[in-house]
Write a protein that holds these residues in place. Structure first.
Motif, PDB file in Angstrom:
ATOM      1  N   ALA A 131      57.646  28.055 -45.132  1.00 46.46           N
ATOM      2  CA  ALA A 131      59.070  27.760 -44.993  1.00 46.46           C
ATOM      3  C   ALA A 131      59.564  28.279 -43.650  1.00 46.46           C
ATOM      4  N   THR A 132      60.646  27.656 -43.160  1.00 51.93           N
ATOM      5  CA  THR A 132      61.324  28.144 -41.953  1.00 51.93           C
ATOM      6  C   THR A 132      62.809  28.271 -42.267  1.00 51.93           C
ATOM      7  N   VAL A 133      63.441  29.292 -41.671  1.00 48.84           N
ATOM      8  CA  VAL A 133      64.888  29.477 -41.821  1.00 48.84           C
ATOM      9  C   VAL A 133      65.469  29.760 -40.448  1.00 48.84           C
ATOM     10  N   GLY A 134      66.773  29.485 -40.302  1.00 49.38           N
ATOM     11  CA  GLY A 134      67.409  29.625 -39.000  1.00 49.38           C
ATOM     12  C   GLY A 134      68.314  30.822 -38.849  1.00 49.38           C
ATOM     13  N   ASP A 135      68.345  31.726 -39.858  1.00 55.85           N
ATOM     14  CA  ASP A 135      69.172  32.921 -39.737  1.00 55.85           C
ATOM     15  C   ASP A 135      68.571  34.038 -40.580  1.00 55.85           C
ATOM     16  N   GLY A 136      68.968  35.265 -40.266  1.00 52.33           N
ATOM     17  CA  GLY A 136      68.420  36.421 -40.949  1.00 52.33           C
ATOM     18  C   GLY A 136      68.685  36.483 -42.435  1.00 52.33           C
ATOM     19  N   PRO A 137      69.933  36.263 -42.868  1.00 49.70           N
ATOM     20  CA  PRO A 137      70.235  36.382 -44.294  1.00 49.70           C
ATOM     21  C   PRO A 137      69.394  35.469 -45.190  1.00 49.70           C
ATOM     22  N   ALA A 138      68.871  34.372 -44.642  1.00 53.37           N
ATOM     23  CA  ALA A 138      68.085  33.447 -45.460  1.00 53.37           C
ATOM     24  C   ALA A 138      66.641  33.914 -45.644  1.00 53.37           C
ATOM     25  N   LEU A 139      66.216  34.874 -44.845  1.00 52.97           N
ATOM     26  CA  LEU A 139      64.812  35.292 -44.890  1.00 52.97           C
ATOM     27  C   LEU A 139      64.386  35.911 -46.218  1.00 52.97           C
ATOM     28  N   PRO A 140      65.104  36.909 -46.768  1.00 51.03           N
ATOM     29  CA  PRO A 140      64.646  37.509 -48.022  1.00 51.03           C
ATOM     30  C   PRO A 140      64.447  36.495 -49.140  1.00 51.03           C
ATOM     31  N   GLY A 141      65.349  35.523 -49.228  1.00 48.83           N
ATOM     32  CA  GLY A 141      65.213  34.506 -50.268  1.00 48.83           C
ATOM     33  C   GLY A 141      63.976  33.654 -50.067  1.00 48.83           C
ATOM     34  N   ALA A 142      63.696  33.295 -48.812  1.00 49.03           N
ATOM     35  CA  ALA A 142      62.514  32.475 -48.515  1.00 49.03           C
ATOM     36  C   ALA A 142      61.231  33.233 -48.857  1.00 49.03           C
ATOM     37  N   VAL A 143      61.230  34.538 -48.549  1.00 50.33           N
ATOM     38  CA  VAL A 143      60.057  35.349 -48.862  1.00 50.33           C
ATOM     39  C   VAL A 143      59.891  35.473 -50.376  1.00 50.33           C
ATOM     40  N   ALA A 144      60.994  35.680 -51.087  1.00 46.76           N
ATOM     41  CA  ALA A 144      60.928  35.805 -52.544  1.00 46.76           C
ATOM     42  C   ALA A 144      60.429  34.517 -53.181  1.00 46.76           C
ATOM     43  N   GLU A 145      60.829  33.382 -52.625  1.00 47.65           N
ATOM     44  CA  GLU A 145      60.430  32.095 -53.202  1.00 47.65           C
ATOM     45  C   GLU A 145      58.989  31.731 -52.899  1.00 47.65           C
ATOM     46  N   HIS A 146      58.550  31.961 -51.674  1.00 45.43           N
ATOM     47  CA  HIS A 146      57.236  31.467 -51.247  1.00 45.43           C
ATOM     48  C   HIS A 146      56.131  32.517 -51.234  1.00 45.43           C
ATOM     49  N   ARG A 147      56.470  33.787 -51.296  1.00 44.11           N
ATOM     50  CA  ARG A 147      55.490  34.862 -51.321  1.00 44.11           C
ATOM     51  C   ARG A 147      54.418  34.683 -50.234  1.00 44.11           C
ATOM     52  N   PRO A 148      54.825  34.676 -48.984  1.00 45.76           N
ATOM     53  CA  PRO A 148      53.862  34.448 -47.902  1.00 45.76           C
ATOM     54  C   PRO A 148      52.996  35.681 -47.640  1.00 45.76           C
ATOM     55  N   ASP A 149      51.988  35.493 -46.796  1.00 46.02           N
ATOM     56  CA  ASP A 149      51.130  36.602 -46.384  1.00 46.02           C
ATOM     57  C   ASP A 149      51.729  37.347 -45.195  1.00 46.02           C
ATOM     58  N   LEU A 150      52.700  36.716 -44.541  1.00 47.33           N
ATOM     59  CA  LEU A 150      53.318  37.304 -43.356  1.00 47.33           C
ATOM     60  C   LEU A 150      54.663  36.634 -43.100  1.00 47.33           C
ATOM     61  N   ALA A 151      55.644  37.414 -42.630  1.00 51.55           N
ATOM     62  CA  ALA A 151      56.921  36.860 -42.193  1.00 51.55           C
ATOM     63  C   ALA A 151      57.044  37.082 -40.688  1.00 51.55           C
ATOM     64  N   ILE A 152      57.363  36.026 -39.949  1.00 54.62           N
ATOM     65  CA  ILE A 152      57.579  36.103 -38.505  1.00 54.62           C
ATOM     66  C   ILE A 152      59.075  35.981 -38.271  1.00 54.62           C
ATOM     67  N   VAL A 153      59.659  36.980 -37.613  1.00 54.32           N
ATOM     68  CA  VAL A 153      61.124  37.089 -37.564  1.00 54.32           C
ATOM     69  C   VAL A 153      61.631  37.337 -36.150  1.00 54.32           C
ATOM     70  N   ASP A 154      62.631  36.554 -35.737  1.00 53.42           N
ATOM     71  CA  ASP A 154      63.326  36.805 -34.475  1.00 53.42           C
ATOM     72  C   ASP A 154      64.329  37.932 -34.710  1.00 53.42           C
ATOM     73  N   VAL A 155      64.464  38.842 -33.730  1.00 54.22           N
ATOM     74  CA  VAL A 155      65.402  39.963 -33.889  1.00 54.22           C
ATOM     75  C   VAL A 155      66.844  39.476 -33.916  1.00 54.22           C
ATOM     76  N   ARG A 156      67.219  38.647 -32.941  1.00 54.65           N
ATOM     77  CA  ARG A 156      68.620  38.245 -32.776  1.00 54.65           C
ATOM     78  C   ARG A 156      68.830  36.818 -33.263  1.00 54.65           C
ATOM     79  N   MET A 157      69.624  36.701 -34.321  1.00 56.59           N
ATOM     80  CA  MET A 157      69.901  35.386 -34.901  1.00 56.59           C
ATOM     81  C   MET A 157      71.355  35.326 -35.340  1.00 56.59           C
ATOM     82  N   PRO A 158      71.824  34.128 -35.756  1.00 53.40           N
ATOM     83  CA  PRO A 158      73.206  33.990 -36.234  1.00 53.40           C
ATOM     84  C   PRO A 158      73.441  34.908 -37.437  1.00 53.40           C
ATOM     85  N   PRO A 159      74.713  35.339 -37.646  1.00 60.41           N
ATOM     86  CA  PRO A 159      75.901  34.848 -36.933  1.00 60.41           C
ATOM     87  C   PRO A 159      76.289  35.648 -35.684  1.00 60.41           C
ATOM     88  N   SER A 160      75.855  36.887 -35.554  1.00 62.91           N
ATOM     89  CA  SER A 160      76.333  37.712 -34.436  1.00 62.91           C
ATOM     90  C   SER A 160      75.334  37.831 -33.292  1.00 62.91           C
TER      91      SER A 160
END
Length: 215
Positions: A29-58
């Motif tokens: 899965a891919t998401v475009g903001d930080g708040p969506a990440l925990p839900g995506a991880v909970a749903e897909h149970r990946p082996d790794l999460a790749i995360v940009d530091v600075r994302m919307p909204p601030s």
């Protein structure tokens, strides 16, 4: 291997998906903001999460905060944080909860595909990969009464490579020395940092934390 990507730049996000696919790594899965990440991880149970530091909204540290939340909710979940700039505090905050399965790289490293894919695999396997520029800046800040000030230049170099997640064998190969020489340097590092033998394998993690976290 399956990953989840949190990145607001469509171009970089799709580029990462393609690079990973070419290496046989599935993007669940891919998401475009930080708040969506925990839900995506909970749903897909990946082996790794790749995360940009600075994302919307601030566009400050949403990605980092989301990564820390993921680690809290999923202890041991491997996280690779990507940043446009060297931001020492973010590396220290991320590794502060445990060094295993943690990575912090500058986005420009993605251009070296082989190195990037190697980092992804090492982090997913529980290794620690911290960008060399971050390590260099942290090392440059050491002064005076710092416990690390007792280390020899070679011991500092070995500890820096440990912080990048390299094994003793890989460190020996990088420095063109024997495995025994590396083990001797690491023993010296543990001794000077006051890390006792009874602390076992955790001494390596604690040494890296001392390296990254002491100011």
């Amino acid at each position: 291997m399956r990953v989840v990507i949190a990145e607001d730049s469509v171009l970089l996000r799709e580029g990462l998906v393609r690079l990973l696919a070419d290496a046989g790594i599935e993007t669940a899965a891919t998401v475009g903001d930080g708040p969506a990440l925990p839900g995506a991880v909970a749903e897909h149970r990946p082996d790794l999460a790749i995360v940009d530091v600075r994302m919307p909204p601030s566009f400050t540290d949403e990605g980092l905060r989301a990564a820390l939340r993921v680690r809290e909710e999923n202890p041991g979940m491997p996280i690779l944080v990507l940043s446009q700039y060297v931001e020492e505090r973010y590396a220290t905050d991320l590794i502060g909860g445990g060094a295993e399965g943690v990575g912090y790289l500058l986005k420009e490293r993605v251009a070296d595909v082989a190195e990037f894919i190697d980092a992804v695999r090492r982090i997913a396997a529980g290794g620690t990969v911290i960008d060399a520029e971050v390590i260099g800046q942290l090392l440059g800040r050491r002064r005076g009464g710092d416990p690390l000030g007792e280390l020899t230049p070679r011991e500092r170099e070995v500890l820096g490579l440990m912080a990048q997640g390299l094994t003793n064998g890989a460190i020996a190969e990088r420095l063109v020395v024997t495995d025994g020489a590396v083990e001797k340097h690491i023993s010296g590092i543990f001794l000077k940092l006051g890390l006792q033998p009874g602390e076992g394998a955790h001494r390596r993690v604690m040494a890296v934390l001392a390296y990254l976290g002491h100011r």
